[in-house]
Design an enzyme around this catalytic site. Structure first.
Site, PDB file in Angstrom:
ATOM      1  N   SER A  95      80.502  -4.588  61.914  1.00 60.14           N
ATOM      2  CA  SER A  95      80.252  -5.496  60.808  1.00 60.14           C
ATOM      3  C   SER A  95      81.005  -6.796  61.057  1.00 60.14           C
ATOM      4  CB  SER A  95      80.727  -4.871  59.493  1.00 60.14           C
ATOM      5  OG  SER A  95      80.825  -5.833  58.457  1.00 60.14           O
ATOM      6  N   ARG A 143      28.292 -11.270  60.940  1.00 58.64           N
ATOM      7  CA  ARG A 143      29.477 -11.959  61.457  1.00 58.64           C
ATOM      8  C   ARG A 143      30.314 -12.398  60.268  1.00 58.64           C
ATOM      9  NH1 ARG A 143      29.292 -11.352  65.384  1.00 58.64           N
ATOM     10  NH2 ARG A 143      28.548 -12.886  66.888  1.00 58.64           N
TER      11      ARG A 143
END
Length: 383
Positions: A272, A311
Site C-alpha cells: 500500500s 445491413r
C-alpha cells in the site's frame, strides 16, 4: 481503431496474452488473411486468374499497412475495410480488380473478428484450464479439511475447504467447456456479399463459403449471418460466464484473506502507498477488477443484436469495441486468477480455529468428501 486500452492500466487490466491477440495488429493481420484466402478460393473456382490470387497474397502483408492510417481513413466510409481494400488494390497493380471481388466490408471484418476471437481464446482457455487444475489439486489435498461454511456472510454449518475448491472446479470446468464449444462450433465465416445473397457467384457461392471456411479454419455457416448475430451473442455469453466464475473464485479468496478470517493468503502480496503493513491479495483483487467490466460489455453486445434488415445502421459498429474489450477483460481475469491460485497459501489451522468458535462446530459435513470425489471424477472425464 485505437488500442484496446491505455498502457497505464494494462499491467492490471490486460494481464496475459489475450490483449496482444486482439490488438490492432491482430485485426489487421486477420483482415488481410481473409482477403488473401478469398482470392485463393476464387482462383480455385476459376473466378479470377491464379496469378491475381498470388499477387494479392503477396501484397496482403501487415507491413504494407498502418492501422492508425486505416483507422483515420475509416471515418469517410464508416469502417476500416474500405481503406484497406483501396490500399490493397493499389498495391496489387494489374491484379487490383480481383481484390475483394463480390465481397462487402462486413464479410471481411466479421470473418476477421472470428479469426481474432479464435486466436484470443487459446491463451484464455489455457489459463482457465490451469485454474481448473489448481482447483482440482486443492480439492484433492483438502478433501477432509474442515472449516466453517458461511451463508449471507455469517457462520452457518461446517463444510470442507475441499468442497469449496470443488465448487470452484465445477464452475471453471463448465465455463471452459462452453467456451471450447463456442470456439469449435460457433466461430464461422461470414460471407454473403452486398445483401447476403452471394449473387455475384451464382451457383458457386456456397463453394466459395466452404472454401473460405476450410482455408481459414472456421465453421461453415448454413447461411450468411450479416444481421443474425446469435454467434456473437453466444461468444459474449460464454465469455461473460467465464468472467463470472473467475470473479466468484476471486471473491472467495479475498474474503478468506481478510485479517479477521485469515484462512488463506497470497504468497506474493501487494503493498500500500499509505500503509506499509498491508499485505493485499493483489492477484485476486486484480482478477475481480478485470472481470468487473464483463457484464456491461456482454449487455452491450446483446443490445446490438437488433440489426435492421440486411445491413445494420450502427448496431454492427457498436459491436467492435465491446467484443475486443470483453476478450481482454475476461482473459486478464483468468490470467490473474491463475496467478492467485498458484500463489495461494492455505491455513488449515486457522480454519480449525474459526470453526471451533461456531456453536455448530461438532456437526459433520457428512457428504462433503463424496461430493468432492464426484467433482474430481467429472473433471477427469471432461465434457
Amino acid at each position: 481503431m485505437k488500442p484496446h486500452t491505455s498502457s497505464l492500466f494494462d499491467g492490471v487490466l490486460a494481464r496475459g496474452e489475450v490483449a496482444a491477440a486482439v490488438g490492432d495488429d491482430a485485426w489487421l493481420t486477420a483482415m488481410l488473411q481473409v482477403e488473401a484466402a478469398l482470392a485463393q478460393v476464387q482462383a480455385f473456382s476459376g473466378l479470377i486468374p491464379q496469378a491475381d490470387a498470388d499477387a494479392i497474397a503477396g501484397c496482403a502483408r501487415p507491413e504494407h499497412f498502418d492501422p492508425a492510417d486505416l483507422g483515420a481513413r475509416a471515418a469517410a466510409s464508416g469502417n476500416p475495410v474500405v481503406p484497406l481494400v483501396e490500399t490493397l488494390r493499389a498495391l496489387a497493380g494489374p491484379a487490383g480488380p480481383s481484390v475483394h471481388l463480390g465481397a462487402t466490408s462486413q464479410d471481411i471484418l466479421d470473418t476477421a473478428g472470428m479469426l481474432v476471437a479464435s486466436q484470443a481464446l487459446r491463451p484464455l482457455l489455457a489459463d482457465l484450464a490451469a485454474c481448473a487444475e489448481l482447483a482440482a489439486r486443492l480439492a484433492r489435498e483438502h478433501r477432509d479439511t474442515r472449516m466453517i461454511g458461511r451463508t449471507l456472510l455469517r457462520q452457518a454449518v461446517p463444510t470442507t475447504f475441499g468442497l469449496k475448491a470443488a465448487g470452484w472446479l465445477s464452475g471453471l470446468d463448465a465455463a471452459r467447456w462452453r467456451l471450447e464449444q463456442v470456439r469449435r462450433e460457433r466461430l464461422a465465416v461470414q460471407f454473403g456479399g452486398a445483401a447476403g445473397t452471394l449473387a455475384p457467384f451464382g451457383d458457386d457461392g456456397p463453394d466459395v463459403v466452404e472454401g473460405l471456411a476450410t482455408l481459414l479454419g472456421l465453421t461453415e455457416p448454413v447461411l450468411p449471418w450479416h444481421t443474425e448475430r446469435t454467434r456473437v451473442a453466444d461468444l459474449a455469453g460464454a465469455l461473460g460466464a467465464a468472467a463470472g466464475i473467475v470473479a466468484k473464485v476471486a471473491r472467495d479468496l479475498t474474503l478468506m484473506a481478510q485479517d479477521e478470517v485469515d484462512e488463506a493468503s497470497d504468497s506474493s502480496p501487494g503493498g500500500s502507498s499509505a500503509m506499509p503493513h498491508k499485505r493485499n491479495p493483489v492477484a485476486a483483487v486484480c482478477a475481480l477488477g478485470s472481470a468487473g467490466s464483463a457484464p456491461g460489455l456482454v449487455a452491450s453486445l446483446l443490445a446490438a443484436m437488433a440489426h435492421e434488415h440486411e445491413r445494420a445502421a450502427g448496431a454492427w459498429h457498436a459491436e467492435w469495441r465491446p467484443l475486443r474489450e470483453l476478450l481482454v477483460c475476461t482473459g486478464s481475469a483468468a490470467a490473474w486468477l491463475r496467478a492467485a491460485l498458484e500463489r495461494l497459501l492455505v491455513h488449515p489451522d486457522v480454519m480449525r480455529a474459526n470453526l471451533s468458535r461456531s456453536t455448530r462446530s461438532d456437526e459433520s459435513p457428512d457428504a462433503a468428501g463424496v461430493l468432492v470425489d464426484r467433482a474430481l471424477q467429472a473433471h477427469a472425464k471432461g465434457p
